[in-house]
Design a protein around this motif. Structure first.
Motif, PDB file in Angstrom:
ATOM      1  N   LEU A 178       0.797  -1.155   0.020  1.00 55.68           N
ATOM      2  CA  LEU A 178       0.065   0.045   0.098  1.00 55.68           C
ATOM      3  C   LEU A 178       1.196   1.121   0.059  1.00 55.68           C
ATOM      4  CD1 LEU A 178      -2.722  -0.898   2.653  1.00 55.68           C
ATOM      5  CD2 LEU A 178      -3.097  -1.083   0.028  1.00 55.68           C
ATOM      6  N   ILE A 179       0.406   2.356  -0.821  1.00 60.87           N
ATOM      7  CA  ILE A 179       1.288   3.656  -0.788  1.00 60.87           C
ATOM      8  C   ILE A 179       0.328   4.671  -0.412  1.00 60.87           C
ATOM      9  CG2 ILE A 179       2.072   5.115  -2.578  1.00 60.87           C
ATOM     10  CD1 ILE A 179       3.425   2.056  -2.475  1.00 60.87           C
ATOM     11  N   ASN A 180       0.790   5.312   0.645  1.00 63.29           N
ATOM     12  CA  ASN A 180       0.420   6.387   1.198  1.00 63.29           C
ATOM     13  C   ASN A 180       0.164   7.541   0.339  1.00 63.29           C
ATOM     14  OD1 ASN A 180      -0.495   8.595   2.938  1.00 63.29           O
ATOM     15  ND2 ASN A 180       0.940   7.984   4.532  1.00 63.29           N
ATOM     16  N   ILE A 181      -0.837   8.053   0.130  1.00 65.51           N
ATOM     17  CA  ILE A 181      -1.204   9.303  -0.986  1.00 65.51           C
ATOM     18  C   ILE A 181      -1.464  10.375  -0.069  1.00 65.51           C
ATOM     19  CG2 ILE A 181      -1.655   7.772  -2.830  1.00 65.51           C
ATOM     20  CD1 ILE A 181      -4.652   8.491  -2.515  1.00 65.51           C
ATOM     21  N   GLY A 182      -1.434  10.319   1.185  1.00 69.85           N
ATOM     22  CA  GLY A 182      -1.727  11.532   2.057  1.00 69.85           C
ATOM     23  C   GLY A 182      -2.979  11.484   2.930  1.00 69.85           C
ATOM     24  N   PHE A 183      -3.099  12.124   3.997  1.00 63.08           N
ATOM     25  CA  PHE A 183      -3.854  12.166   4.963  1.00 63.08           C
ATOM     26  C   PHE A 183      -4.441  10.631   5.433  1.00 63.08           C
ATOM     27  CE2 PHE A 183      -4.635  16.215   2.652  1.00 63.08           C
ATOM     28  CZ  PHE A 183      -4.267  17.107   3.756  1.00 63.08           C
ATOM     29  N   GLY A 184      -3.472   9.844   5.203  1.00 64.12           N
ATOM     30  CA  GLY A 184      -3.821   8.317   5.924  1.00 64.12           C
ATOM     31  C   GLY A 184      -4.456   7.640   4.829  1.00 64.12           C
ATOM     32  N   LEU A 240       6.657   4.582  -4.382  1.00 61.38           N
ATOM     33  CA  LEU A 240       6.179   3.435  -4.963  1.00 61.38           C
ATOM     34  C   LEU A 240       7.532   2.589  -5.054  1.00 61.38           C
ATOM     35  CD1 LEU A 240       4.229   4.134  -7.976  1.00 61.38           C
ATOM     36  CD2 LEU A 240       3.527   2.598  -6.359  1.00 61.38           C
ATOM     37  N   GLY A 241       8.732   3.273  -4.704  1.00 65.19           N
ATOM     38  CA  GLY A 241       9.840   2.448  -4.619  1.00 65.19           C
ATOM     39  C   GLY A 241      10.764   2.882  -5.762  1.00 65.19           C
TER      40      GLY A 241
END
Length: 91
Positions: free
Chosen positions: A3-9, A75-76
């Protein structure tokens, strides 16, 4: 599944991401508008300015306030997407 954090959880499955693009071009603005009309737009900006649009393999469009490079780094991958001098030798 990563899972990738895209902001605000908010998180997005990295396996589902097809593209991360800037929201500035007219074609992307059309894609966002069409997704909104179809009900497949996910706005994860929390009222902030949209800086990146994430396109998924299931046709959902996700808006985030993070820059494209930031999401790509999470994403790495590198911000230059692995493009180095070796990739340009044949051109």
């Amino acid at each position: 599944m990563k899972l990738i954090n895209i902001g605000f959880g908010n998180m997005v499955s990295s396996d589902r991401i097809v593209a991360i693009v800037s929201p500035e071009s007219a074609p992307i603005k059309r894609i966002v508008q069409e997704a909104k009309e179809k009900g497949i737009l996910i706005d994860a900006t929390h009222g902030r300015r949209t800086r990146a649009v994430i396109i998924t393999d299931c046709s959902h469009i996700i808006l985030t306030y993070l820059q494209s490079e930031t999401v790509a780094n999470r994403l790495g991958g590198d911000a230059d997407y692995g493009m180095d001098e070796e990739n340009f030798e044949d051109e």
